[in-house]
Structures are given as structure tokens and as C-alpha cells.
Motif scaffolding. Structure first.
Motif, PDB file in Angstrom:
ATOM      1  N   TYR A 131     -10.888  -1.794  -3.540  1.00 48.82           N
ATOM      2  CA  TYR A 131     -10.877   0.201  -3.582  1.00 48.82           C
ATOM      3  C   TYR A 131      -9.673  -0.354  -5.144  1.00 48.82           C
ATOM      4  O   TYR A 131      -9.008  -1.367  -4.936  1.00 48.82           O
ATOM      5  CB  TYR A 131     -10.400   0.287  -2.411  1.00 48.82           C
ATOM      6  CG  TYR A 131      -9.572   0.798  -2.835  1.00 48.82           C
ATOM      7  CD1 TYR A 131      -9.740   2.505  -3.057  1.00 48.82           C
ATOM      8  CD2 TYR A 131      -7.978   1.266  -2.138  1.00 48.82           C
ATOM      9  CE1 TYR A 131      -8.482   3.392  -3.577  1.00 48.82           C
ATOM     10  CE2 TYR A 131      -7.353   1.802  -2.593  1.00 48.82           C
ATOM     11  CZ  TYR A 131      -6.984   3.040  -3.230  1.00 48.82           C
ATOM     12  OH  TYR A 131      -6.563   4.199  -3.316  1.00 48.82           O
ATOM     13  N   GLY A 197       5.191   3.840 -11.469  1.00 45.71           N
ATOM     14  CA  GLY A 197       4.177   4.498 -10.345  1.00 45.71           C
ATOM     15  C   GLY A 197       4.587   4.311  -9.258  1.00 45.71           C
ATOM     16  O   GLY A 197       6.031   4.750  -9.160  1.00 45.71           O
ATOM     17  N   THR A 198       3.619   4.553  -8.338  1.00 45.96           N
ATOM     18  CA  THR A 198       3.538   5.120  -6.793  1.00 45.96           C
ATOM     19  C   THR A 198       5.127   4.536  -6.284  1.00 45.96           C
ATOM     20  O   THR A 198       6.214   4.603  -5.961  1.00 45.96           O
ATOM     21  CB  THR A 198       3.200   5.296  -5.612  1.00 45.96           C
ATOM     22  OG1 THR A 198       1.814   6.094  -6.653  1.00 45.96           O
ATOM     23  CG2 THR A 198       3.140   5.302  -4.363  1.00 45.96           C
ATOM     24  N   GLN A 199       4.598   3.143  -6.468  1.00 50.31           N
ATOM     25  CA  GLN A 199       5.608   1.874  -6.219  1.00 50.31           C
ATOM     26  C   GLN A 199       7.191   1.948  -6.327  1.00 50.31           C
ATOM     27  O   GLN A 199       7.526   1.837  -5.616  1.00 50.31           O
ATOM     28  CB  GLN A 199       5.037   0.392  -6.789  1.00 50.31           C
ATOM     29  CG  GLN A 199       5.100  -0.337  -5.740  1.00 50.31           C
ATOM     30  CD  GLN A 199       4.253  -0.515  -4.407  1.00 50.31           C
ATOM     31  OE1 GLN A 199       3.781   0.235  -4.139  1.00 50.31           O
ATOM     32  NE2 GLN A 199       4.702  -1.198  -2.845  1.00 50.31           N
ATOM     33  N   TYR A 223      -0.702   2.873   4.242  1.00 51.25           N
ATOM     34  CA  TYR A 223      -1.037   2.435   2.779  1.00 51.25           C
ATOM     35  C   TYR A 223      -0.219   1.442   3.700  1.00 51.25           C
ATOM     36  O   TYR A 223       1.211   1.325   3.347  1.00 51.25           O
ATOM     37  CB  TYR A 223      -0.051   3.273   1.947  1.00 51.25           C
ATOM     38  CG  TYR A 223      -0.567   2.547   0.453  1.00 51.25           C
ATOM     39  CD1 TYR A 223      -1.376   2.288   0.145  1.00 51.25           C
ATOM     40  CD2 TYR A 223       0.394   2.708  -0.130  1.00 51.25           C
ATOM     41  CE1 TYR A 223      -1.706   1.597  -0.821  1.00 51.25           C
ATOM     42  CE2 TYR A 223       0.706   2.226  -1.539  1.00 51.25           C
ATOM     43  CZ  TYR A 223      -0.385   1.844  -2.186  1.00 51.25           C
ATOM     44  OH  TYR A 223      -0.619   1.109  -3.353  1.00 51.25           O
ATOM     45  N   ASP A 304       2.604  11.388  -0.339  1.00 57.40           N
ATOM     46  CA  ASP A 304       1.682  10.456  -1.529  1.00 57.40           C
ATOM     47  C   ASP A 304       0.649  11.826  -2.125  1.00 57.40           C
ATOM     48  O   ASP A 304      -0.436  11.225  -0.739  1.00 57.40           O
ATOM     49  CB  ASP A 304       1.897   9.435  -0.968  1.00 57.40           C
ATOM     50  CG  ASP A 304       0.963   8.177  -1.532  1.00 57.40           C
ATOM     51  OD1 ASP A 304       0.791   8.305  -2.894  1.00 57.40           O
ATOM     52  OD2 ASP A 304       0.709   6.632  -1.764  1.00 57.40           O
ATOM     53  N   TYR A 306      -2.025  10.861  -4.427  1.00 53.78           N
ATOM     54  CA  TYR A 306      -2.377   9.661  -5.507  1.00 53.78           C
ATOM     55  C   TYR A 306      -3.509   9.729  -6.190  1.00 53.78           C
ATOM     56  O   TYR A 306      -3.535   9.174  -7.028  1.00 53.78           O
ATOM     57  CB  TYR A 306      -2.490   8.153  -4.215  1.00 53.78           C
ATOM     58  CG  TYR A 306      -3.433   7.884  -3.520  1.00 53.78           C
ATOM     59  CD1 TYR A 306      -3.096   8.365  -2.106  1.00 53.78           C
ATOM     60  CD2 TYR A 306      -5.072   7.129  -3.594  1.00 53.78           C
ATOM     61  CE1 TYR A 306      -4.384   8.800  -1.429  1.00 53.78           C
ATOM     62  CE2 TYR A 306      -5.490   6.965  -2.256  1.00 53.78           C
ATOM     63  CZ  TYR A 306      -5.141   8.082  -1.635  1.00 53.78           C
ATOM     64  OH  TYR A 306      -6.164   7.650  -0.222  1.00 53.78           O
ATOM     65  N   THR A 334       1.026   9.438  -9.173  1.00 49.15           N
ATOM     66  CA  THR A 334       0.561   8.455  -9.979  1.00 49.15           C
ATOM     67  C   THR A 334      -0.957   8.579 -11.285  1.00 49.15           C
ATOM     68  O   THR A 334      -1.385  10.048 -11.077  1.00 49.15           O
ATOM     69  CB  THR A 334       0.045   7.169  -9.622  1.00 49.15           C
ATOM     70  OG1 THR A 334       0.343   5.869 -10.023  1.00 49.15           O
ATOM     71  CG2 THR A 334      -0.907   7.166  -8.043  1.00 49.15           C
ATOM     72  N   SER A 336      -1.964   6.204 -12.141  1.00 53.01           N
ATOM     73  CA  SER A 336      -2.735   5.049 -11.805  1.00 53.01           C
ATOM     74  C   SER A 336      -4.363   5.031 -11.674  1.00 53.01           C
ATOM     75  O   SER A 336      -5.383   4.559 -11.628  1.00 53.01           O
ATOM     76  CB  SER A 336      -2.554   3.769 -10.950  1.00 53.01           C
ATOM     77  OG  SER A 336      -1.438   3.649 -11.241  1.00 53.01           O
ATOM     78  N   LYS A 337      -4.694   6.188 -11.054  1.00 54.66           N
ATOM     79  CA  LYS A 337      -6.604   6.594 -10.250  1.00 54.66           C
ATOM     80  C   LYS A 337      -6.976   7.149 -10.729  1.00 54.66           C
ATOM     81  O   LYS A 337      -8.466   7.013 -11.405  1.00 54.66           O
ATOM     82  CB  LYS A 337      -6.298   7.120  -8.809  1.00 54.66           C
ATOM     83  CG  LYS A 337      -5.411   6.230  -7.581  1.00 54.66           C
ATOM     84  CD  LYS A 337      -6.273   5.364  -7.515  1.00 54.66           C
ATOM     85  CE  LYS A 337      -5.857   4.244  -6.770  1.00 54.66           C
ATOM     86  NZ  LYS A 337      -5.338   3.015  -6.748  1.00 54.66           N
ATOM     87  N   ARG A 344       1.267   1.942 -15.545  1.00 54.67           N
ATOM     88  CA  ARG A 344       1.865   2.449 -14.738  1.00 54.67           C
ATOM     89  C   ARG A 344       3.704   3.647 -14.891  1.00 54.67           C
ATOM     90  O   ARG A 344       4.344   3.967 -15.829  1.00 54.67           O
ATOM     91  CB  ARG A 344       3.601   1.388 -15.204  1.00 54.67           C
ATOM     92  CG  ARG A 344       2.786  -0.658 -14.859  1.00 54.67           C
ATOM     93  CD  ARG A 344       2.258  -0.357 -13.342  1.00 54.67           C
ATOM     94  NE  ARG A 344       2.722   0.103 -11.967  1.00 54.67           N
ATOM     95  CZ  ARG A 344       2.127   0.233 -11.194  1.00 54.67           C
ATOM     96  NH1 ARG A 344       0.245   0.875 -10.885  1.00 54.67           N
ATOM     97  NH2 ARG A 344       2.864   1.100 -10.076  1.00 54.67           N
TER      98      ARG A 344
HETATM   99  C1  LIG Z   1      -2.165   5.623  -1.078  1.00 54.16           C
HETATM  100  C2  LIG Z   1      -1.845   5.024  -1.841  1.00 54.16           C
HETATM  101  N1  LIG Z   1      -0.703   5.698  -3.323  1.00 54.16           N
HETATM  102  C3  LIG Z   1      -0.393   5.395  -4.386  1.00 54.16           C
HETATM  103  C4  LIG Z   1      -1.493   4.257  -4.573  1.00 54.16           C
HETATM  104  C5  LIG Z   1      -1.393   3.869  -6.827  1.00 54.16           C
HETATM  105  O1  LIG Z   1      -0.201   2.982  -6.576  1.00 54.16           O
HETATM  106  P1  LIG Z   1       0.309   2.690  -8.332  1.00 54.16           P
HETATM  107  O2  LIG Z   1       0.533   4.066  -8.707  1.00 54.16           O
HETATM  108  O3  LIG Z   1       1.681   2.326  -7.916  1.00 54.16           O
HETATM  109  O4  LIG Z   1       0.010   2.141  -8.694  1.00 54.16           O
HETATM  110  C6  LIG Z   1      -2.464   3.648  -3.993  1.00 54.16           C
HETATM  111  C7  LIG Z   1      -3.345   3.137  -5.246  1.00 54.16           C
HETATM  112  O5  LIG Z   1      -4.314   1.827  -4.750  1.00 54.16           O
HETATM  113  C8  LIG Z   1      -2.452   3.813  -3.424  1.00 54.16           C
HETATM  114  O6  LIG Z   1      -3.530   3.151  -2.450  1.00 54.16           O
END
Ligand SMILES: Cc1ncc(COP(=O)(O)O)c(C=O)c1O
Length: 513
Positions: A131, A197-199, A223, A304, A306, A334, A336-337, A344
């Protein structure tokens, strides 16, 4: 010097180059030792029956590279310290470095080193239900390249420092319009801070708002990457179970919990649109209940959001942020998905009174995001490409998801339960096969199938102890009669329909249900 030196005038390489290579090799292999005297150019030329100029040329090269040195009035010697040694000395083994230099970590550094962490292994499976990534091979690369090239050759203002550390304004404007349309989020572009990113968004929230020991309520299961950030800042975690309607909000004030402890919850971290990993959606009554709870308890909610773009069938429920009347929600999302993870680019949407502190914290952290990608993304969204890409991908993913669920049902029947199939890029599968999770993973790996256990998503009961293994959870505060060790996350976004069918059929044979 008694060295066998073989020179061949028939080779295309000139004699001086051959002699240079022979001498260098003799030095590196230890046949000529450091500080050993070597013959004069005249005597070596005589013994090899070559011209003195040839010897001088090769000596000069070795002198200039630091293999030889001349001592005036004495002669030519092999250098005491060779250039290759100097180069090698920079590549000290990490373990030797550790031994030589005792490191004193900060409190956060100590907490970090107590959280088990390893670099992810290269995936070996031929069909991996991992995933995390969207279907990268379906990304509109040509269009992205065209936009990149246009912005790159236009006035290169992107080369300079940004004037606004929150991010490129047209991108924040495009995002504000997009989240209003797609997620019923209410905000002004001024409230948006672009992050790596979310991080990074999670990291900034912790740095700005939470002190060590303060309590964060987290979904259990939840998460893992968010939990790791919270723990690294010394937060105390308060696990809240989830069910098919998402976070059990009433558990924030359930009987077993001390009233005093509840008062101390500073932040509730939730994934309401698509709970990770169970895939449930926080129902509207629970959303309202959570907002009311936050208001009464002076707590903040960290939403969050995402991957809520991917819903199959029912309509999405408005984001918590859009329902909030009390400025208690910090919203994170984000690209990212919906686009690709290495972009990023993510964003925080914060209440107005937090805009300046978050901007300052972002600046302190890494000054700004690269501008070129922000410009490209702004145009990509403003011209409608983001939403058309999402529409296209939603239909692909929907199809893949249906094939996965059908294949699982066909091969495993009622010996498994599928959870969270209405949204996202993964489902959660609870297996009931009289095999333990380790055995399931091993048998899958033997036939080239990559599986991801949901087990690490549960908070271990000993999470607060140093070196509690967050990745292999023995039991959860949420444990009940269900064997949570046999839950797996099946990502389907990267696989085509045929791969999914072959993968599940191969898995079924290996597990022999
Ligand atoms: C719950 C959740 N939030 C955020 C993200 C995305 O993180 P990022 O934006 O840092 O790539 C993910 C990615 O797997 C996720 O599972």
C-alpha cells in the motif's frame, strides 16, 4: 630496486604510460613500500633499455599525483602517505566511527533512537499488494513535462528565494478553490501553508503545539508514521478504538478513563474521511460529537485527509474542517496519493490565529518548498487537469478494487472478511485460516506474493517503554475476540486486473484454504 617490470613497445599504450601503471601498481600492492628509495631515472632507463625521457615522464606523473616524492640531494622515494590511503580514510565504516566518537543525543534524539527503525527492504515479490503509492504508470507524464518545460523557460523567477514562505500564492489559491469544491473545506488562501507532504505538516504541528508528556488521542489501529512523529516529540498517546463508523468518539470520555486524563488531551489525530487502515468513514453524528467534544475540552483536532478523493459509490461527507465553527480543526492533505509521492507537496490549513506561527515554523524548518514544482502544480490544478486525472484514476481504481474483492471472495469465501472497500487505495482483510500471520506472510513470500500486515497499526500496550517494537504488536488496547494479527492491508492501486487475479489465486493455493 629488484622489480620485474614488463614493457611492450608493440602495445598502443605509450611506454611512459605503461611504466607509470606498473610503478603505481607496485606501490599500491606493497611491492614498493612507503619511504622506499626508487632508482634514479638514468639507472632505471638503463636497466629497462628505454630512453631516460620516458622514465622522467612517468616519474613526473607519479610525483604530481603524490605517489612519489623527491628529497633534494637524496633521491626519489615512495611517499610515506599515499593518496589512495587518504581517499580510503574518508570511507570509515560507520561502526568504527561510532566507537571513536561517543555521541550525546538530545532528548528528542534519545527518544528517536529508542523507537525501532530500519530502512525498508527492496521489495522482492513479483506481485506485491503493498500500500502507499498511486498507479505511477498512469501519471500524465507528457503533460507534466510540457508544463515543467514551459515554466522552466519562462521568466526564471523560480530560481530565487520565495517571498512568501507559506508557498507559491497561485498554488494556495488553486488549493483553496479545490478543497472548497471537493471537500467542503472553508478557508482563505492565506490560511494555507504548503509543506513537504503530510509528514512535515505533522512535524510542524508537534513542534509548535505539543510539549513532551502532553496527551494526543490517536486512532487504534492508526497511521504508524504519524504515531512515530508524536512519540519522537515525547507525546503521551491515548489510543481510541475505531469501528465501522470510525473513531469511537464516546471512548474519549468512557468510564474507564480518568476524568483528569481526559482534560489533558490536547490534540485528537483522526483520518475521518478514510480511516487508516480500517477504511471506515467517520459518520456525520460522530463528526459533530467530536467537534463538540473538542470545544468543551479546549482540544484541537488534527484532520488527516490523505486520499478522500477516492470514494466509490456514496458521496463524501464534508471534511471536519468545513463543519467546525470553533476554529479547533487543523486540516492536512497531500498530493502524494492523487499525483505522485516524490512531489512532496502537502498542505496545512490552519485557523487564522495560527497562520503566522506556522509560517515561522515552516521557515525555520526548511525555509520553503522548491518553486518550480509549485508553479507547475498551480497550473495543473487551475486548468482542471487534477480533477480530470482524479476522475480517470477513480474509475481505474474502482475496477481494480472490484476485481480484488471478487477474487478474494471466490478463493477464500467466508474464511475472510473485507473491511473498508468503499474508498481509498487499499482494503483491509481479516483472514481466518487456522494459520498465524507469520506463516501466512512466509507462504505468500515463497510464491512471490508481497503482503502487508495491519498488525503494526495497532498500538502495543507497552508503547511507552523504550524500544517497544512499534512494528510488531503483541497485543492492543483495542484487543477483543478478533485475532488482529491476521489482518492484512491489500493495496491494489499499482496492480492491473490480471495481476490481481493471478496474485490472489496464487496466494490461495499457497494458503490452501
Ligand atoms: C494516513 C496517511 N496520511 C498521509 C499519508 C501521506 O503522507 P505524505 O504526504 O507524507 O506522503 C499517508 C501515506 O501513506 C497515509 O497513509
Amino acid at each position: 630496486m629488484d622489480l620485474p617490470i614488463a614493457l611492450d613497445s608493440h602495445l598502443p599504450q605509450p611506454l611512459h604510460a605503461q611504466l607509470y601503471a606498473e610503478l603505481r601498481q607496485a606501490i599500491l600492492t606493497g611491492r614498493l613500500l612507503p619511504s622506499q628509495r626508487i632508482p634514479s631515472t638514468r639507472s632505471l632507463a638503463q636497466s629497462l633499455s628505454i630512453s631516460r625521457t620516458t622514465v622522467t615522464q612517468s616519474y613526473e606523473q607519479l610525483l604530481s599525483e603524490g605517489y612519489l616524492e623527491t628529497i633534494v640531494g637524496s633521491g626519489t622515494y615512495v611517499c610515506a602517505q599515499l593518496p589512495d590511503d587518504l581517499l580510503c580514510s574518508q570511507q570509515v565504516e560507520p561502526s568504527t566511527q561510532q566507537a571513536a566518537l561517543p555521541i550525546q543525543f538530545s532528548q528528542q534524539g534519545r527518544r528517536l533512537t529508542e523507537i525501532p527503525f530500519s530502512l525498508p527492504a527492496e521489495p522482492k515479490a513479483t506481485i506485491s499488494f503493498r500500500y502507499g503509492r498511486p498507479a505511477l504508470k498512469d501519471f500524465p507524464l507528457n503533460l507534466w513535462r510540457k508544463l515543467l518545460s514551459r515554466h522552466c523557460t519562462a521568466t526564471p523567477n523560480w530560481l530565487d528565494y520565495a517571498s512568501d514562505f507559506r508557498g507559491y500564492y497561485p498554488l494556495r489559491e488553486a488549493i483553496a478553490r479545490y478543497v472548497a469544491r471537493a471537500r467542503a473545506v472553508q478557508c482563505h488562501p492565506e490560511q494555507i501553508i504548503l509543506t513537504n507532504g503530510t509528514q512535515q505538516a505533522l512535524d510542524l504541528v508537534m513542534r509548535l503545539l505539543i510539549d513532551p508528556g502532553e496527551v494526543i488521542a490517536v486512532e487504534d489501529p492508526g497511521y504508524l508514521s504519524a504515531r512515530r512523529v508524536f512519540l519522537s516529540y515525547g507525546a503521551s498517546l491515548y489510543p481510541v478504538p475505531v469501528d465501522e463508523s470510525g473513531l469511537q468518539v464516546d471512548q474519549l470520555i468512557h468510564e474507564g478513563a480518568e476524568k483528569a486524563q481526559i482534560q489533558k488531551i490536547r490534540l485528537v489525530y483522526v483520518t475521518p474521511s478514510h480511516q487508516f487502515p480500517t477504511g471506515s468513514t467517520l459518520s456525520l453524528p460522530r463528526r459533530l460529537e467530536l467537534l463538540a467534544w473538542a470545544q468543551q475540552n479546549h482540544a484541537l483536532i488534527l484532520e488527516d485527509d490523505y486520499d478522500s478523493e477516492y470514494r466509490y459509490g456514496d458521496r463524501p461527507i464534508p471534511a471536519l474542517q468545513g463543519l467546525d465553527r470553533n476554529h479547533s480543526v487543523i486540516y492536512i492533505s497531500t498530493f502524494s496519493k492523487v499525483l505522485f509521492p516524490s512531489l512532496r507537496i502537502g498542505y496545512l490549513i490552519v485557523p487564522s490565529n495560527l497562520v503566522l506561527p506556522f509560517t515561522q515554523m515552516k521557515w525555520l524548518s526548511d525555509r520553503q518548498l522548491p518553486t518550480l514544482e509549485q508553479q507547475v502544480l498551480a497550473e495543473f490544478i487551475a486548468d482542471g487537469h487534477l480533477e480530470s486525472h482524479i476522475r480517470k484514476m477513480r474509475s481505474h481504481y474502482d475496477h481494480r478494487r472490484q476485481v480484488l474483492v471478487q477474487s478474494l471472495k471466490q478463493h477464500f469465501g467466508d474464511r475472510m472478511v473485507v473491511l473498508g472497500e468503499k474508498a481509498g487505495l487499499h482494503i483491509m482483510v481479516r483472514m481466518n485460516l487456522n494459520l498465524d500471520a507469520k506463516e501466512i506472510m512466509e507462504r505468500a513470500a515463497q510464491v512471490g506474493i508481497g503482503l502487508m500486515s495491519a498488525h503494526p497499526c495497532y498500538l502495543p500496550s507497552n508503547w511507552h517503554e523504550p524500544n517497544a517494537d512499534l512494528d510488531s504488536n503483541p497485543n492492543s488496547s483495542n484487543a477483543n475476540s478478533i485475532d488482529r494479527r491476521c489482518e492484512f492491508i491489500f493495496g491494489y492501486s499499482e496492480l492491473d486486473e490480471a495481476e490481481i487475479q493471478v496474485g490472489i489465486s496464487r496466494l490461495a493455493k499457497a494458503l490452501n484454504p
